[in-house]
Enzyme design. Structure first.
Site, PDB file in Angstrom:
ATOM      1  N   ASP A  24       0.840  -1.204   0.000  1.00 57.60           N
ATOM      2  CA  ASP A  24       0.000   0.000   0.000  1.00 57.60           C
ATOM      3  C   ASP A  24       0.871   1.249   0.000  1.00 57.60           C
ATOM      4  OD1 ASP A  24      -2.300   1.476   0.056  1.00 57.60           O
ATOM      5  OD2 ASP A  24      -2.636   1.263   2.205  1.00 57.60           O
ATOM      6  N   HIS A  41       2.691   3.220  -8.943  1.00 57.76           N
ATOM      7  CA  HIS A  41       2.592   1.765  -9.128  1.00 57.76           C
ATOM      8  C   HIS A  41       3.836   1.242  -9.844  1.00 57.76           C
ATOM      9  CE1 HIS A  41      -1.383   2.067  -7.605  1.00 57.76           C
ATOM     10  NE2 HIS A  41      -1.907   2.612  -8.676  1.00 57.76           N
ATOM     11  N   LEU A 135      10.849 -20.754  -3.861  1.00 55.24           N
ATOM     12  CA  LEU A 135       9.848 -19.851  -3.275  1.00 55.24           C
ATOM     13  C   LEU A 135       8.545 -19.965  -4.065  1.00 55.24           C
ATOM     14  CD1 LEU A 135       9.286 -17.295  -1.326  1.00 55.24           C
ATOM     15  CD2 LEU A 135       9.718 -15.936  -3.368  1.00 55.24           C
TER      16      LEU A 135
HETATM   17  C1  FPP Z   1      -1.833   0.174  -3.335  1.00 57.83           C
HETATM   18  O1  FPP Z   1      -1.436   1.521  -3.359  1.00 57.83           O
HETATM   19  C2  FPP Z   1      -1.253  -0.544  -4.451  1.00 57.83           C
HETATM   20  C3  FPP Z   1      -1.954  -1.087  -5.484  1.00 57.83           C
HETATM   21  C4  FPP Z   1      -3.410  -0.998  -5.604  1.00 57.83           C
HETATM   22  C5  FPP Z   1      -1.272  -1.755  -6.618  1.00 57.83           C
HETATM   23  C6  FPP Z   1      -0.101  -2.625  -6.286  1.00 57.83           C
HETATM   24  C7  FPP Z   1       0.726  -2.743  -7.517  1.00 57.83           C
HETATM   25  C8  FPP Z   1       2.087  -2.816  -7.547  1.00 57.83           C
HETATM   26  C9  FPP Z   1       2.906  -2.877  -6.357  1.00 57.83           C
HETATM   27  C10 FPP Z   1       2.858  -2.787  -8.840  1.00 57.83           C
HETATM   28  C11 FPP Z   1       2.710  -3.911  -9.732  1.00 57.83           C
HETATM   29  C12 FPP Z   1       2.861  -5.223  -9.074  1.00 57.83           C
HETATM   30  C13 FPP Z   1       2.818  -6.363  -9.771  1.00 57.83           C
HETATM   31  C14 FPP Z   1       2.898  -7.657  -9.070  1.00 57.83           C
HETATM   32  C15 FPP Z   1       2.696  -6.340 -11.208  1.00 57.83           C
HETATM   33  P1  FPP Z   1      -2.547   2.661  -3.445  1.00 57.83           P
HETATM   34  O2  FPP Z   1      -2.702   3.047  -4.874  1.00 57.83           O
HETATM   35  O3  FPP Z   1      -3.800   2.213  -2.767  1.00 57.83           O
HETATM   36  O4  FPP Z   1      -1.820   3.782  -2.623  1.00 57.83           O
HETATM   37  P2  FPP Z   1      -2.510   4.958  -1.779  1.00 57.83           P
HETATM   38  O5  FPP Z   1      -3.271   4.283  -0.659  1.00 57.83           O
HETATM   39  O6  FPP Z   1      -1.328   5.737  -1.284  1.00 57.83           O
HETATM   40  O7  FPP Z   1      -3.383   5.732  -2.714  1.00 57.83           O
END
Ligand code: FPP
Length: 246
Positions: A24, A41, A135
């Protein structure tokens, strides 16, 4: 410093067998830099690599990452499309390395909602890494724990209706066996980044006795050192599973 943390982990002894992570804070990381959210992201992709490599070095057997929830489909279409593209890019970029490192990848969630090309990429990485034994990497994508539990309940009901299972056969093990995580068991440690104290519809059944670790670190700033700090914190805890200390 990172090597020192790893040495301390080895000295402490048992590492968590299965670690789950709620990744997050990508949006906040981008906002702090006045960047569009998708760039947060993208920055988070290298943290996925850090988590995978750190888990291998520490001797963790299973890593389950929450990459995209069913609720995330409600985000703006441009962000969803950027995330789908990143998933394909991650697979294209990492597949050889994952295979070389002995990582076996599985995607858990409603893959029917992915774009056709993202689904094809997911199927390819699963197929090409199936023999990995170092893993197990589970990517939860279009995943909702309540949907997973509802599906398990339906499966059990179908088996009872078909006469393949008796009502007495429905116990906790029977439910666990019908969850998407059945082959890997429950996490020992859940890490959530960016300081939020929520489980956000992630592994609700499986987290019954999981140790929780919340770090303020935003996901794009997560490194293997962050993972090692969480493992060391876990190693200092006494797990009682509801019992009294012996
Ligand atoms: C949460 O941050 C994150 C996500 C919804 C996406 C997670 C994706 C990645 C880590 C990159 C790609 C990963 C793979 C495995 C391809 P948020 O957008 O909710 O952050 P915020 O709460 O600060 O708005």
């Amino acid at each position: 410093m990172t090597d020192d943390l790893l040495t301390r982990i080895k000295v402490m002894g048992a590492v968590p067998r299965h670690i789950a992570i709620i990744m997050d804070g990508n949006g906040r990381w981008a906002r702090e830099r006045a960047l569009p959210r998708p760039l947060g992201h993208r920055a988070g992709m290298k943290s996925v690599r850090e988590a995978v490599e750190g888990a291998i070095e520490a001797g963790v057997e299973v890593l389950t990452l929450f990459a995209f929830s069913e609720e995330n489909w409600q985000r703006p279409p441009s962000e969803i499309s950027a995330l789908m593209d990143l998933l394909e890019e991650y697979i294209a970029q990492e597949i050889e390395e994952l295979r070389g490192e002995g990582v076996s990848v599985r995607v858990l969630g409603d893959r029917g909602r992915l774009t056709a090309s993202a689904r094809a990429a997911v199927e390819r990485v699963e197929r090409d890494t199936t023999t990995g034994s170092q893993l197990s990497l589970n990517l939860c994508i279009s995943y909702s724990s309540r949907a997973e539990i509802t599906r398990a309940a339906k499966l059990l009901a179908e088996e009872v209706l078909a006469g393949a299972l008796s009502l007495d056969g429905i116990d906790e093990d029977a439910i666990s066996a019908r969850l998407l995580t059945a082959p890997w068991g429950d996490p020992d440690l859940l890490i959530r980044t960016s300081g939020e104290h929520r489980v956000s519809n992630f592994l609700l059944w499986q987290l019954a006795y999981t140790e929780l670790y919340v770090t303020q670190t935003l996901w794009p700033d997560f490194t293997r050192a962050t993972l090692y700090e969480a493992i060391l914190d876990y190693q200092r805890r006494e797990r009682r599973f509801g019992k009294v200390p012996v």
